[in-house]
Design a protein around this motif. Structure first.
Motif, PDB file in Angstrom:
ATOM      1  N   ALA A 105       0.833  -1.204   0.000  1.00  0.00           N
ATOM      2  CA  ALA A 105       0.000   0.000   0.000  1.00  0.00           C
ATOM      3  C   ALA A 105       0.865   1.251   0.000  1.00  0.00           C
ATOM      4  O   ALA A 105       0.581   2.223  -0.713  1.00  0.00           O
ATOM      5  N   ALA A 106       1.932   1.250   0.788  1.00  0.00           N
ATOM      6  CA  ALA A 106       2.820   2.412   0.864  1.00  0.00           C
ATOM      7  C   ALA A 106       3.473   2.698  -0.481  1.00  0.00           C
ATOM      8  O   ALA A 106       3.690   3.862  -0.844  1.00  0.00           O
ATOM      9  N   ARG A 107       3.769   1.642  -1.238  1.00  0.00           N
ATOM     10  CA  ARG A 107       4.421   1.811  -2.543  1.00  0.00           C
ATOM     11  C   ARG A 107       3.438   2.198  -3.640  1.00  0.00           C
ATOM     12  O   ARG A 107       3.795   2.940  -4.558  1.00  0.00           O
ATOM     13  N   SER A 108       2.218   1.678  -3.572  1.00  0.00           N
ATOM     14  CA  SER A 108       1.349   1.744  -4.748  1.00  0.00           C
ATOM     15  C   SER A 108       0.178   2.711  -4.656  1.00  0.00           C
ATOM     16  O   SER A 108      -0.362   3.111  -5.693  1.00  0.00           O
ATOM     17  N   LEU A 109      -0.245   3.107  -3.468  1.00  0.00           N
ATOM     18  CA  LEU A 109      -1.436   3.956  -3.352  1.00  0.00           C
ATOM     19  C   LEU A 109      -1.060   5.428  -3.396  1.00  0.00           C
ATOM     20  O   LEU A 109      -0.141   5.873  -2.707  1.00  0.00           O
ATOM     21  N   LEU A 110      -1.806   6.186  -4.208  1.00  0.00           N
ATOM     22  CA  LEU A 110      -1.592   7.619  -4.337  1.00  0.00           C
ATOM     23  C   LEU A 110      -2.954   8.303  -4.229  1.00  0.00           C
ATOM     24  O   LEU A 110      -3.848   8.043  -5.032  1.00  0.00           O
ATOM     25  N   VAL A 111      -3.104   9.152  -3.197  1.00  0.00           N
ATOM     26  CA  VAL A 111      -4.385   9.821  -2.940  1.00  0.00           C
ATOM     27  C   VAL A 111      -4.330  11.242  -3.483  1.00  0.00           C
ATOM     28  O   VAL A 111      -3.450  12.025  -3.099  1.00  0.00           O
ATOM     29  N   PHE A 112      -5.264  11.573  -4.360  1.00  0.00           N
ATOM     30  CA  PHE A 112      -5.313  12.914  -4.937  1.00  0.00           C
ATOM     31  C   PHE A 112      -6.011  13.870  -3.968  1.00  0.00           C
ATOM     32  O   PHE A 112      -6.864  13.468  -3.179  1.00  0.00           O
ATOM     33  N   SER A 113      -5.643  15.156  -4.041  1.00  0.00           N
ATOM     34  CA  SER A 113      -6.112  16.136  -3.066  1.00  0.00           C
ATOM     35  C   SER A 113      -6.099  17.533  -3.660  1.00  0.00           C
ATOM     36  O   SER A 113      -5.152  17.887  -4.382  1.00  0.00           O
ATOM     37  N   GLY A 114      -7.117  18.313  -3.351  1.00  0.00           N
ATOM     38  CA  GLY A 114      -7.132  19.692  -3.796  1.00  0.00           C
ATOM     39  C   GLY A 114      -6.026  20.517  -3.180  1.00  0.00           C
ATOM     40  O   GLY A 114      -5.515  21.453  -3.793  1.00  0.00           O
ATOM     41  N   LEU A 115      -5.620  20.165  -1.967  1.00  0.00           N
ATOM     42  CA  LEU A 115      -4.590  20.922  -1.258  1.00  0.00           C
ATOM     43  C   LEU A 115      -3.181  20.407  -1.540  1.00  0.00           C
ATOM     44  O   LEU A 115      -2.263  21.194  -1.775  1.00  0.00           O
ATOM     45  N   TRP A 116      -2.983  19.091  -1.525  1.00  0.00           N
ATOM     46  CA  TRP A 116      -1.633  18.536  -1.635  1.00  0.00           C
ATOM     47  C   TRP A 116      -1.295  18.050  -3.043  1.00  0.00           C
ATOM     48  O   TRP A 116      -0.154  17.685  -3.279  1.00  0.00           O
ATOM     49  N   GLY A 117      -2.247  18.042  -3.946  1.00  0.00           N
ATOM     50  CA  GLY A 117      -2.018  17.491  -5.279  1.00  0.00           C
ATOM     51  C   GLY A 117      -2.198  15.991  -5.258  1.00  0.00           C
ATOM     52  O   GLY A 117      -3.199  15.452  -5.722  1.00  0.00           O
ATOM     53  N   ALA A 118      -1.225  15.293  -4.712  1.00  0.00           N
ATOM     54  CA  ALA A 118      -1.312  13.852  -4.502  1.00  0.00           C
ATOM     55  C   ALA A 118      -0.310  13.475  -3.426  1.00  0.00           C
ATOM     56  O   ALA A 118       0.797  14.033  -3.375  1.00  0.00           O
ATOM     57  N   VAL A 119      -0.696  12.543  -2.559  1.00  0.00           N
ATOM     58  CA  VAL A 119       0.186  12.089  -1.477  1.00  0.00           C
ATOM     59  C   VAL A 119       0.110  10.572  -1.354  1.00  0.00           C
ATOM     60  O   VAL A 119      -0.880   9.952  -1.741  1.00  0.00           O
ATOM     61  N   ARG A 120       1.158   9.991  -0.828  1.00  0.00           N
ATOM     62  CA  ARG A 120       1.139   8.569  -0.506  1.00  0.00           C
ATOM     63  C   ARG A 120       0.516   8.393   0.881  1.00  0.00           C
ATOM     64  O   ARG A 120       0.480   9.338   1.676  1.00  0.00           O
ATOM     65  N   VAL A 121       0.020   7.200   1.161  1.00  0.00           N
ATOM     66  CA  VAL A 121      -0.705   6.995   2.420  1.00  0.00           C
ATOM     67  C   VAL A 121       0.211   7.109   3.631  1.00  0.00           C
ATOM     68  O   VAL A 121      -0.267   7.269   4.768  1.00  0.00           O
ATOM     69  N   THR A 122       1.512   7.046   3.429  1.00  0.00           N
ATOM     70  CA  THR A 122       2.459   7.194   4.533  1.00  0.00           C
ATOM     71  C   THR A 122       2.886   8.645   4.758  1.00  0.00           C
ATOM     72  O   THR A 122       3.533   8.949   5.770  1.00  0.00           O
ATOM     73  N   ASP A 123       2.556   9.534   3.838  1.00  0.00           N
ATOM     74  CA  ASP A 123       2.897  10.949   4.008  1.00  0.00           C
ATOM     75  C   ASP A 123       2.115  11.530   5.177  1.00  0.00           C
ATOM     76  O   ASP A 123       0.902  11.319   5.301  1.00  0.00           O
ATOM     77  N   ARG A 124       2.788  12.312   6.004  1.00  0.00           N
ATOM     78  CA  ARG A 124       2.147  12.883   7.191  1.00  0.00           C
ATOM     79  C   ARG A 124       1.545  14.248   6.842  1.00  0.00           C
ATOM     80  O   ARG A 124       2.268  15.168   6.441  1.00  0.00           O
ATOM     81  N   ILE A 125       0.225  14.353   7.006  1.00  0.00           N
ATOM     82  CA  ILE A 125      -0.503  15.588   6.694  1.00  0.00           C
ATOM     83  C   ILE A 125      -1.479  15.886   7.822  1.00  0.00           C
ATOM     84  O   ILE A 125      -1.903  14.986   8.552  1.00  0.00           O
ATOM     85  N   PRO A 126      -1.880  17.162   7.979  1.00  0.00           N
ATOM     86  CA  PRO A 126      -2.926  17.493   8.938  1.00  0.00           C
ATOM     87  C   PRO A 126      -4.304  17.323   8.306  1.00  0.00           C
ATOM     88  O   PRO A 126      -4.441  17.263   7.075  1.00  0.00           O
ATOM     89  N   SER A 127      -5.326  17.248   9.133  1.00  0.00           N
ATOM     90  CA  SER A 127      -6.698  17.222   8.640  1.00  0.00           C
ATOM     91  C   SER A 127      -7.032  18.593   8.056  1.00  0.00           C
ATOM     92  O   SER A 127      -6.629  19.629   8.597  1.00  0.00           O
ATOM     93  N   TYR A 128      -7.774  18.635   6.948  1.00  0.00           N
ATOM     94  CA  TYR A 128      -8.033  19.884   6.235  1.00  0.00           C
ATOM     95  C   TYR A 128      -9.367  19.781   5.512  1.00  0.00           C
ATOM     96  O   TYR A 128      -9.986  18.716   5.450  1.00  0.00           O
ATOM     97  N   ARG A 129      -9.790  20.877   4.898  1.00  0.00           N
ATOM     98  CA  ARG A 129     -10.986  20.866   4.052  1.00  0.00           C
ATOM     99  C   ARG A 129     -10.723  21.713   2.816  1.00  0.00           C
ATOM    100  O   ARG A 129     -10.649  22.937   2.887  1.00  0.00           O
ATOM    101  N   CYS A 130     -10.551  21.075   1.677  1.00  0.00           N
ATOM    102  CA  CYS A 130     -10.308  21.806   0.432  1.00  0.00           C
ATOM    103  C   CYS A 130     -10.411  20.825  -0.718  1.00  0.00           C
ATOM    104  O   CYS A 130      -9.457  20.097  -1.015  1.00  0.00           O
ATOM    105  N   SER A 131     -11.560  20.785  -1.374  1.00  0.00           N
ATOM    106  CA  SER A 131     -11.774  19.822  -2.447  1.00  0.00           C
ATOM    107  C   SER A 131     -11.151  20.316  -3.756  1.00  0.00           C
ATOM    108  O   SER A 131     -10.822  21.498  -3.901  1.00  0.00           O
ATOM    109  N   MET A 132     -11.018  19.425  -4.704  1.00  0.00           N
ATOM    110  CA  MET A 132     -10.435  19.783  -6.001  1.00  0.00           C
ATOM    111  C   MET A 132     -11.344  20.731  -6.777  1.00  0.00           C
ATOM    112  O   MET A 132     -10.889  21.441  -7.674  1.00  0.00           O
TER     113      MET A 132
END
Length: 260
Positions: A105-132
Motif C-alpha cells: 500500500a505504501a508503494r502503490s497507493l496515491l491519494v489525490f487532493s485539492g490541497l496537496w495534489g497527490a500524497v502517498r498513504v504514509t505521508d504525514r498531513i494534517p486534517s483539512y478541508r479543500c476539495s479539487m
C-alpha cells in the motif's frame, strides 16, 4: 502498480503530532504548487470567515472547518492513510492489513487532493478541508492549478507498470494519463448489475474492497489485461473494453449484484 484514489470528504482529527513539513512529502516536484495552495488557503480562512465558507462550499454546520484550515501550519500531522476516512477507506481498511500488504500500500497507493495534489498513504498531513472543485480567489480552479505540475511528476511516479485509476471526475481532471502511460491505465466503474447504474455508496465500498483484495493477494498485474484476469480470479465480475486507439486508457466495469 500505481493506484490512484480520491480523498474523502470526512477526515480524522489531526491529533497532537509534529506539524506538517511540506518538504517531507512524496513527489517533491509538487512542493511549490502545494505551498501556493496552502498559503492562499490559510490566508483565506484566517480572514473573512463567511467568504472562506462560500469559497470552500461549506454549510453552516461545517463552519468549524474554516478555523481548522487557518491553523494548518501549526496543526499536528498524521499519515494520510489515517487522516482519510469514509466509505472507500473503511472498506480498504489500511490499519488491518498484514505487514506485507501495508508495504505494498505504501508503494502503490496515491491519494489525490485539492490541497496537496497527490500524497502517498504514509505521508504525514494534517486534517483539512479543500476539495479539487474549489476556486481560490488568487489561484483559481484547483483542478487547473494542478495540471502542469502533475504532468511533470506523475509519469515518473507511474514508472513502467499498470496505473489503476479509481478517482472521481473532479480529481481525474488534475491529471489525465497520456501517450504510453495511458495505454497501461485502467479506469474502473462499479455498476449494480441488474440496473447497470452507478450507486455512489457501494461504488466506493467496492473499490475499497477491490484494492484491499489486490494488496492482500500480493497481485502485481503489469497491464490492464492482466488486471482483468487477476480481478476475475479474485471473484469479481469484470467487463473490459480495450482502447480502440493508442494513447487511450482501458475501461473496466465491475458488476455487483447486491448493494451493500
Amino acid at each position: 502498480m500505481l493506484v490512484l484514489l480520491p480523498p474523502s470528504e470526512g477526515k480524522a482529527n489531526s491529533g497532537a503530532g509534529v506539524p506538517l513539513k511540506l518538504e517531507s512529502l512524496s513527489l517533491p516536484g509538487l512542493t511549490a504548487a502545494r505551498e501556493a495552495v496552502l498559503t492562499e488557503l490559510v490566508e483565506l480562512c484566517a480572514g473573512d470567515e463567511e467568504k472562506a465558507r462560500e469559497v470552500l462550499g461549506l454549510s453552516e454546520g461545517l463552519r468549524g472547518e474554516v478555523a481548522k484550515n487557518a491553523g494548518l501550519p501549526a496543526a499536528g500531522a498524521r499519515p494520510a492513510g489515517e487522516i482519510y476516512t469514509g466509505v472507500l477507506y473503511d472498506a480498504l481498511g489500511l490499519a488491518t492489513l498484514d505487514t506485507a500488504a501495508k508495504r505494498r500500500a505504501a508503494r502503490s497507493l496515491l491519494v489525490f487532493s485539492g490541497l496537496w495534489g497527490a500524497v502517498r498513504v504514509t505521508d504525514r498531513i494534517p486534517s483539512y478541508r479543500c476539495s479539487m472543485g474549489v476556486k481560490l480567489p488568487g489561484l483559481g480552479a484547483l483542478g487547473a492549478h494542478w495540471r502542469a505540475p502533475m504532468a511533470e511528476v506523475l509519469p515518473e511516479a507511474a514508472r513502467a507498470g499498470l496505473v489503476l485509476d479509481l478517482r472521481s471526475a473532479a480529481y481525474a481532471a488534475a491529471w489525465k494519463p497520456k501517450g504510453e502511460v495511458a495505454g497501461r491505465t485502467a479506469t474502473v466503474r462499479v455498476l449494480h448489475a441488474p440496473t447497470r447504474k452507478v450507486v455512489s455508496h457501494f461504488n466506493k465500498a467496492t473499490k475499497g474492497r477491490m484494492v484491499r483484495a489486490l494488496l492482500t493477494a500480493g497481485a502485481a498485474p503489469k497491464d490492464p489485461a492482466e488486471l482483468v484476469a487477476v480481478l476475475r480470479d479474485l471473484g469479481y465480475v469484470v467487463e473490459a473494453e480495450a482502447p480502440r486507439k493508442a494513447g487511450t486508457a482501458w475501461s473496466l466495469d465491475v458488476l455487483v449484484e447486491e448493494i451493500h
